[in-house]
Design an enzyme around this catalytic site. Sequence first.
Site, PDB file in Angstrom:
ATOM      1  N   HIS A 132       0.827  -1.206   0.000  1.00  4.00           N
ATOM      2  CA  HIS A 132       0.000   0.000   0.000  1.00  4.00           C
ATOM      3  C   HIS A 132       0.867   1.264   0.000  1.00  4.00           C
ATOM      4  CE1 HIS A 132      -3.505  -2.492   0.705  1.00  4.00           C
ATOM      5  NE2 HIS A 132      -2.886  -3.059   1.729  1.00  4.00           N
ATOM      6  N   ARG A 413      12.264  18.051  14.826  1.00  2.00           N
ATOM      7  CA  ARG A 413      13.098  16.960  15.336  1.00  2.00           C
ATOM      8  C   ARG A 413      13.192  15.793  14.365  1.00  2.00           C
ATOM      9  NH1 ARG A 413      10.247  18.090  20.259  1.00  2.00           N
ATOM     10  NH2 ARG A 413       8.835  16.358  19.774  1.00  2.00           N
ATOM     11  N   HIS A 455      20.740  29.035   6.618  1.00  3.16           N
ATOM     12  CA  HIS A 455      19.867  28.821   5.457  1.00  3.16           C
ATOM     13  C   HIS A 455      19.850  30.062   4.560  1.00  3.16           C
ATOM     14  CE1 HIS A 455      18.315  25.276   7.594  1.00  3.16           C
ATOM     15  NE2 HIS A 455      17.771  24.915   6.454  1.00  3.16           N
TER      16      HIS A 455
END
Length: 545
Positions: A132, A413, A455
């Site tokens: 599945h 996390r 970033h």
Amino acid sequence: MVGEETSLRNRLSRSAENPEQDEAQKNLLDTHRNGHITMKQLIAKKRQLAAEAEELKPLFLKEVGCHFDDFVTNLIDKSASLDNGGCALTTFSILEEMKNNHRAKDLRAPPEQGKIFISRRSLLDELFEVDHIRTIYHMFIALLIIFILSTLVVDYIDEGRLVLEFSLLAYAFGQFPIVIWTWWAMFLSTLAIPYFLFQRWAHGYSKSSHPLIYSLIHGAFFLVFQLGILGFIPTYVVLAYTLPPASRFILILEQIRLVMKAHSYVRENVPRVLSAAKEKSSTVPVPTVNQYLYFLFAPTLIYRDSYPRTPTVRWGYVAMQFLQVFGCLFYVYYIFERLCAPLFRNIKQEPFSARVLVLCVFNSILPGVLMLFLSFFAFLHCWLNAFAEMLRFGDRMFYKDWWNSTSYSNYYRTWNVVVHDWLYYYVYKDLLWFFSKRFRPAAMLAVFALSAVVHEYALAVCLSYFYPVLFVLFMFFGMAFNFIVNDSRKRPVWNIMVRASLFLGHGVILCFYSQEWYARQRCPLKNPTFLDYVRPRTWTCRYVF
């Protein structure tokens, strides 16, 4: 896993749901009561039961094994959080603490409760064994085929021929030889300089008459290497040679990775030398070059002298992972070609307004979400698993089930465990240990700030302009949601809200940065100043882009 549990329950209850089997069992019991049962029937029945037991055995063992793995993982997580009566745990494991009980309490107390590596598979490798779940993987492949066919058909209609050109990919990865030699320079310097500095400091620390000054001098040299050499030279090469975006991303991400690796190597080994010097040990615990070299390639940012290893290398598995990485790369290319480029090229000539912005954001959500899934699968699963398999690296938990997160804190996390571990142990826990546990919110703020700055630095250098959209989303909205949508939220509706807000955020990021990219391409400045690099061109450009 869900499919296997359902199958197991169905097989266990099959006899209760099948009336024919119930009737056969009743007749067999009646025959037994009447004393007319034959030895053949008894043997046949025993064989049937044995066959059914053998059929259920693999499923049962697999289910028990999965539950046992979860139990062991939870046990290790709980044991790592214990204070152990005030005694510090070692860098490696609890067993090594019992074996080599010589760490001093005042050297590295709380941070020493570090990550424990165990052999385990990646979550998607386990899920793909369920039909599945694997169907979802097949759906993405089918969608890629549709993208390819639609691109070929449109090109044939517009050009009258099949256009098999990948100009966007060729541009994005241009000047690749410069990337190669720059990477070699970065790698060799990271291999030689931190190892040489640490080895020299470790052997001379106990002999020095001024160990503090001796340590500060070597620490200053290491900081110069991290910021001045590894931090500056790749950025200079990227800007001086005007590398295209993808080539820039390779160098900048490798730069960040090597900086984090070098920090972890020093951070994990300095306390061992201090402890040995305090105990006046005759041996200096310095790792070998091979151990450090293995760590530089291992898919982890936490240094250990040794890791759990798999017995063999499955080269077919490695080839499949790299093949999937290239497949994801072409997938992203077709998403840009079919969904992104037409969207931003066909924006009408009108002033920058809320209407234009809202339409752009919502039209960018679908390609943004697809690229989110593809980047996760290509790097965190395929790329890291390929290197883990080649190096026989046993611990493959590079991510967890972030898609089930009902809170932002859980999402942070579980999305990227590799980077999260580094931030948790070397930023968050070190700050708590250095200052006090009362500064927990400040330590969390420092983690968010560092992550947001790195970033934004990567995007600014790779795109050649400063547009702090990601910084604002990460530093303000991300941190606020971390406290508002916290771990106390357990209902499924919160999972929907987390998913929806993340999808919207990726639409915002793709829209803003793509608009700014095309605006700077269509509205160039002859003599740009520093302010022109930080002032959004989208707000002033009036050309059709």
